[in-house]
Design a protein around this motif. Structure first.
Motif, PDB file in Angstrom:
ATOM      1  N   ASN A  36       7.188  80.987 144.577  1.00  0.00           N
ATOM      2  CA  ASN A  36       7.087  81.564 143.252  1.00  0.00           C
ATOM      3  C   ASN A  36       5.682  81.358 142.724  1.00  0.00           C
ATOM      4  O   ASN A  36       5.029  80.365 142.986  1.00  0.00           O
ATOM      5  N   ALA A  45       3.062  82.508 139.112  1.00  0.00           N
ATOM      6  CA  ALA A  45       3.079  83.039 137.748  1.00  0.00           C
ATOM      7  C   ALA A  45       1.743  83.643 137.425  1.00  0.00           C
ATOM      8  O   ALA A  45       0.710  83.194 137.886  1.00  0.00           O
ATOM      9  N   SER A  70       7.959 100.415 139.795  1.00  0.00           N
ATOM     10  CA  SER A  70       7.195  99.484 138.945  1.00  0.00           C
ATOM     11  C   SER A  70       6.407 100.292 137.920  1.00  0.00           C
ATOM     12  O   SER A  70       5.180 100.392 137.994  1.00  0.00           O
ATOM     13  N   PHE A 104       7.606  92.563 131.412  1.00  0.00           N
ATOM     14  CA  PHE A 104       6.318  91.894 131.286  1.00  0.00           C
ATOM     15  C   PHE A 104       5.857  91.986 129.829  1.00  0.00           C
ATOM     16  O   PHE A 104       6.367  92.806 129.055  1.00  0.00           O
ATOM     17  N   GLY A 162       5.671  90.935 141.266  1.00  0.00           N
ATOM     18  CA  GLY A 162       6.944  90.427 140.782  1.00  0.00           C
ATOM     19  C   GLY A 162       8.126  91.288 141.161  1.00  0.00           C
ATOM     20  O   GLY A 162       9.258  90.993 140.770  1.00  0.00           O
ATOM     21  N   ASN A 163       7.887  92.364 141.912  1.00  0.00           N
ATOM     22  CA  ASN A 163       8.964  93.278 142.293  1.00  0.00           C
ATOM     23  C   ASN A 163       9.489  92.893 143.671  1.00  0.00           C
ATOM     24  O   ASN A 163       8.800  93.045 144.682  1.00  0.00           O
ATOM     25  N   SER A 173       3.767  87.701 146.775  1.00  0.00           N
ATOM     26  CA  SER A 173       5.025  88.233 146.265  1.00  0.00           C
ATOM     27  C   SER A 173       5.791  87.116 145.579  1.00  0.00           C
ATOM     28  O   SER A 173       5.423  85.944 145.651  1.00  0.00           O
ATOM     29  N   ALA A 220       6.232  86.797 142.316  1.00  0.00           N
ATOM     30  CA  ALA A 220       5.601  86.385 141.066  1.00  0.00           C
ATOM     31  C   ALA A 220       6.573  86.521 139.903  1.00  0.00           C
ATOM     32  O   ALA A 220       7.520  87.306 139.942  1.00  0.00           O
ATOM     33  N   VAL A 221       6.339  85.750 138.863  1.00  0.00           N
ATOM     34  CA  VAL A 221       7.121  85.834 137.628  1.00  0.00           C
ATOM     35  C   VAL A 221       6.149  86.001 136.469  1.00  0.00           C
ATOM     36  O   VAL A 221       5.032  85.487 136.504  1.00  0.00           O
ATOM     37  N   PRO A 222       6.550  86.735 135.422  1.00  0.00           N
ATOM     38  CA  PRO A 222       5.636  86.935 134.286  1.00  0.00           C
ATOM     39  C   PRO A 222       5.376  85.631 133.544  1.00  0.00           C
ATOM     40  O   PRO A 222       6.244  84.764 133.442  1.00  0.00           O
TER      41      PRO A 222
END
Length: 735
Positions: free
Chosen positions: A2, A4, A514, A574, A617-618, A664, A666-668
Motif C-alpha cells: 500500500n 499513499a 479512472s 479522491f 489506486g485502481n 499499484s 495506492a490510497v488517497p
C-alpha cells in the motif's frame, strides 16, 4: 504494497532569459483578430463619426463596419485571420484606404490614421506594412502563419515541427517520425500543456507525453504557441498550442503534393573507425512518401463554405541488426491516412456556425531488432477522431460563442505469435508474444465551452474588453484495457543470462475506469488606459473531480486467478480540488506608436488532476505482479507448482501498474493539496524594421505542494541506519 499520495511543500526557482527574433506577430488564444486605432486630422484633433470599413476574402459577409467614437477611436473585431483592406470615410475629408493589412489569429493590430481636409471627392491609398507587435496581448507567444509553416524547413510531422520554432520550448527531436509523442517542456518545466485543434481540446488527461496528438499539419492555417503569461482563460501554466484549420471561401482553391524519399537520398555517419568495429550500416529509410490533396470553396456564395482534404503518409525503416525468418533485413512499417472536412455557414449577418471533423487511421507493423525476435513484434491500429460544432454571434460590442467538441483515440496492440513471452534481463533477448500485445489503450475528452465578450469604451478611465467563459469536460479518460493472451499465457518468463529467474503475471483480462470530471470558469478584463497601458486582469475557478467508480472484473485464467480473482471494487473518491487562480499582467506602449512595449505580470496556476494519478489506486488498472520462479524440472518452461502466486506468500516480489511502470495499490491522502505555481514574468518587445522585431523575456517561478508518493509500509521512522559518505578532501590536479 500500500502507498499513499502525499504532497510535500517544495519550492523550485527558475530564472531564465529567452531572446527571440521573430518575423511574425504575437497573438492571443482567440482564433479571431482585431484592428483598432484612432483617426485624427492633420492638426492632431480627433475625428469622431468616421466610417471604417474592412473587406477581405476571408470574410463570409461583404464587409465589417465600425464608426469612430467621440475620442476618434474605432474597433473592428472578430475578424477571421487573413489580409484586409480598410477604408476611412468622413464628409469633407479625403477618403483614406489602407490595403494589405495582414492579421493573424488573436492578434490586435493598432492602425492610427491621419485624414486631411478636402473639398473634392478624392481617395488616397496609404501603403505600409502590418504591425508585428501586439499592443493588447500581455503574453509571450510565437505566431506561425501558413507561409511560415510552408517555408521553414521542418518535417511537417505536426506539433513537434512547430514547437521547435518557439523560443524557450524544448520538445523531442524532430526527425520526421509521424507517430512520435510530443513532449511539452518550456523554460525548464515539464507538463501541464494545453493543446487545441480549431478550439477542440486535445490535451491528454494523463501526465507526461501527449499521446494521440498526431495531426495533419498540412491543414493548419495558423498556429500560436504560448510559453509565458497565460491569461485566466488558460487552465494551466504549461505550453498553450492553438491551431486554426483552413476554411473555404467564395473562390475555389485547391492544391496537391507528392513527396518521395528513400535510401538513396539518405546519408550516414559511418567512418573507418566504425567500420573497423563491424558496423557497416545505420538504420536506412526503406520507403518514405507523403501524398495529399485539398479543395476549398463555396456551396452558397457568402453563405456556406467548405474545405476538404485527404492525406496519406508512409514511413518504412530498416531495423539495425533485425532480420526476418528468411534472413532478409527486417523493416518497420507505418502508414497514416488523414481525412478532414470543415463547413462554415453564415446563418445571418450576425450569426455563424462552424463544424469540422478530422479522422486519422494509423497502422503499424514493428520490425525484428538485434534483441527482439520477429515473432515479438507488435501489429497496431490507431484511429483518432477530432471534431466540433460551434455557434457564434456578434452584435455591436458583444460576442458570444458556444461549442461542443470531442477528441478520442484508441491504440490496439496485437501480437504476431502465440508462443510464451520471454525476456532476459542481462542479454536483453526477447522472444514469444509481444509483452504489451492484447492491450487496448483508449483516451479522450468531450465537452462544451462558451465565452461572452463585451467591449465597453469610456468606462473608469479607459476601455474595457470583458470576457466571461466556462469549459466543462465530463468523464475525461485515459485507461488501458486488456484481453486474454490466449495460448501465449498471461505471463512473461524472466531469465538472467539464460537462467530462470522470475515470472511477471499480467492482470489480463481487465477493463478499468479512472475518470476525471472538470469544470472551469473565468472572468477576465482587458483594460486599456490612455491608449498606452493595457491591463489583463482575471481570475479562474475550477472544480477538479477525480474518482474511481464502482467496478468489477472477471478472474484471470488459472493459475493466475489467485493473483487476479473475480472481484468487485467500491467507489473511491479522491480529493476534489476547488482552486481560485488570479492572474494579473500588463503591456505598456513605451513610445506610443505600437512598436516598443514592456510586458509583465504575475499569475497563479494550478495542476490539473491526471488520470495516471488515479490509476495507481485502481485495482483494475493493467498491472503486473512479479514472483520468484523455481524451475523445478529445469526445462525453462513454466509449469504449475513452480510459483506460489499467493500475494502474501514467499515468492511475491512486487506489483506495478503497467502504464508508466507506476506503483499499484495506492490510497488517497485525505490531506492532499493541489500543486500550484506562482509565475512572475517580464519582457521587452521592439519592432526594429518593418516585419522584424525582437523580444527578450525573463521568468521567475515557484512551485508549491509538489507530488511525491509515500510507502505506508515503510514510514520514515524505519529508516534508522545512518548513511555517511566520507569527504574525499580537495581534488588534486593530476599531472
Amino acid at each position: 504494497m500500500n502507498s499513499a499520495f502525499e504532497r510535500s511543500r517544495s519550492r523550485r526557482v527558475l530564472l531564465l532569459l529567452g531572446l527571440m527574433f521573430y518575423l511574425v506577430p504575437v497573438a492571443s488564444q482567440a482564433q479571431e483578430a482585431s484592428i483598432i486605432g484612432q483617426v485624427t486630422d492633420d492638426t492632431g484633433a480627433v475625428l469622431p463619426g468616421v466610417t471604417v470599413t474592412a473587406t477581405s476574402p476571408a470574410l463570409q459577409v461583404p464587409q465589417v463596419i465600425a464608426v469612430s467614437d467621440e475620442r476618434g477611436e474605432y474597433r473592428l473585431t472578430q475578424l477571421p485571420l487573413g489580409t484586409y483592406a480598410v477604408e476611412y470615410v468622413l464628409a469633407g475629408f479625403q477618403t483614406l484606404q489602407r490595403p494589405g493589412l495582414r492579421v493573424t489569429a488573436g492578434f490586435t493590430a493598432k492602425v492610427d490614421v491621419v485624414m486631411k481636409v478636402s473639398a473634392l471627392s478624392e481617395t488616397v491609398t496609404v501603403s505600409g506594412t502590418a504591425p508585428v507587435v501586439d499592443v493588447a496581448s500581455t503574453s509571450a507567444r510565437t505566431q506561425l502563419t501558413r507561409e511560415t509553416l510552408d517555408l521553414i524547413p521542418t518535417s511537417r510531422a505536426g506539433l513537434q515541427s512547430m514547437m521547435v520554432l518557439a523560443p524557450g520550448v524544448r520538445t523531442n527531436l524532430d526527425v520526421g517520425q509521424p507517430t512520435a509523442n510530443p513532449l511539452f517542456r518550456a523554460f525548464g518545466q515539464n507538463g501541464d500543456s494545453w493543446q487545441q485543434l480549431d478550439g477542440v481540446v486535445t490535451t491528454s488527461p494523463k501526465g507526461g507525453n501527449q499521446s494521440g496528438n498526431w495531426f495533419d499539419s498540412s491543414v493548419f492555417e495558423e498556429a500560436s504557441i504560448t510559453s509565458v503569461g497565460n491569461p485566466a482563460e488558460a487552465p494551466s501554466r504549461g505550453i498553450q498550442v492553438a491551431i486554426v484549420i483552413k476554411s473555404g471561401g467564395n473562390d475555389f482553391h485547391g492544391s496537391g503534393s507528392l513527396i518521395q524519399s528513400g535510401k538513396r537520398m539518405q546519408s550516414d555517419n559511418l567512418d573507418d573507425k566504425l567500420r573497423a568495429q563491424g558496423i557497416t550500416s545505420g538504420s536506412p529509410v526503406a520507403v518514405r512518401w507523403d501524398r495529399s490533396a485539398e479543395l476549398g470553396g463555396r456551396i452558397v456564395p457568402n453563405k456556406l463554405w467548405f474545405y476538404v482534404q485527404a492525406r496519406a503518409r508512409r514511413d518504412d525503416n530498416f531495423s539495425l541488426g533485425g532480420f526476418n525468418p528468411d534472413g532478409t533485413p527486417s523493416i518497420a512499417r507505418q502508414i497514416q491516412r488523414f481525412a478532414t472536412v470543415k463547413l462554415s455557414q453564415q446563418v445571418s449577418p450576425s450569426t455563424r456556425v462552424v463544424g469540422f471533423y478530422q479522422h486519422l487511421g494509423q497502422t503499424g507493423n514493428q520490425a525484428a531488432t538485434q534483441f527482439a525476435a520477429w515473432e515479438s513484434r507488435q501489429v497496431t491500429y490507431v484511429p483518432v477522431h477530432t471534431g466540433k460544432v460551434e455557434w457564434q454571434m456578434a452584435r455591436g460590442n458583444k460576442f458570444m460563442s458556444f461549442q461542443y467538441g470531442f477528441w478520442n483515440w484508441y491504440y490496439r496492440r496485437n501480437g504476431a505469435s502465440d508462443n510464451v513471452a520471454t525476456s532476459d534481463q542481462l542479454t536483453g533477448i526477447i522472444t514469444g508474444m509481444n509483452v504489451v500485445a492484447a492491450t487496448r489503450q483508449h483516451e479522450g475528452r468531450k465537452g462544451v465551452k462558451g465565452v461572452v465578450n463585451w467591449y465597453k469604451p469610456g468606462l473608469l478611465w479607459g476601455n474595457h474588453d470583458f470576457k466571461v467563459g466556462f469549459d466543462y469536460t465530463p468523464g475525461a479518460h485515459a485507461d488501458r484495457s486488456t484481453v486474454d493472451r490466449g495460448a501465449a499465457g498471461n505471463y512473461i518468463l524472466i531469465f538472467r543470462n539464460g537462467a530462470p529467474f522470475q515470472v511477471d503475471a499480467k492482470s489480463n483480462p481487465t477493463d478499468p475506469s479512472s475518470p476525471v470530471n472538470y469544470f472551469g470558469t473565468y472572468l477576465q478584463d482587458s483594460w486599456t488606459i490612455a491608449r498606452r497601458l493595457s491591463l489583463n486582469l482575471g481570475v479562474r475557478y475550477a472544480h477538479d473531480n477525480g474518482f474511481l467508480p464502482e467496478q468489477c472484473r472477471v478472474a484471470s485464467r488459472a493459475p493466475l486467478d489467485v493473483v487476479f480473482p473475480a472481484q468487485c471494487y467500491p467507489f473511491i473518491q479522491f480529493n476534489i480540488w476547488k482552486p481560485v487562480s488570479p492572474r494579473m499582467h500588463f503591456a505598456y506602449d513605451v513610445t506610443g506608436d505600437g512598436k516598443t512595449l514592456i510586458k509583465g505580470g504575475w499569475g497563479m496556476y494550478v495542476h490539473q488532476r491526471g488520470i495516471d494519478e488515479l490509476q495507481m489506486g485502481n485495482a483494475l488498472a493493467d498491472s503486473v505482479a512479479t514472483y520468484t520462479w523455481h524451475d523445478l524440472n529445469s526445462n525453462k518452461k513454466f509449469d504449475v507448482g513452480e510459483v506460489n502466486f499467493d500475494p502474501n506468500g514467499p515468492d511475491f516480489v512486487a506489483r506495478r501498474v503497467e502504464v508508466g511502470q507506476a506503483l499499484s495499490g495506492a490510497v488517497p491522502n485525505p490531506n492532499e493539496k493541489e500543486p500550484m505555481t506562482d509565475e512572475f514574468s517580464a519582457s521587452f518587445e521592439r519592432e526594429l524594421i518593418p516585419n522584424f522585431a525582437v523580444r527578450a523575456t525573463g521568468i521567475y517561478s515557484r512551485e508549491h505542494n509538489t507530488y511525491r508518493v509515500q510507502n505506508n509500509k515503510r514510514p520514515y521512522d524505519v529508516y534508522n541506519i545512518p548513511v555517511t559518505a566520507r569527504d574525499p578532501g580537495p581534488i588534486r590536479e593530476q599531472r
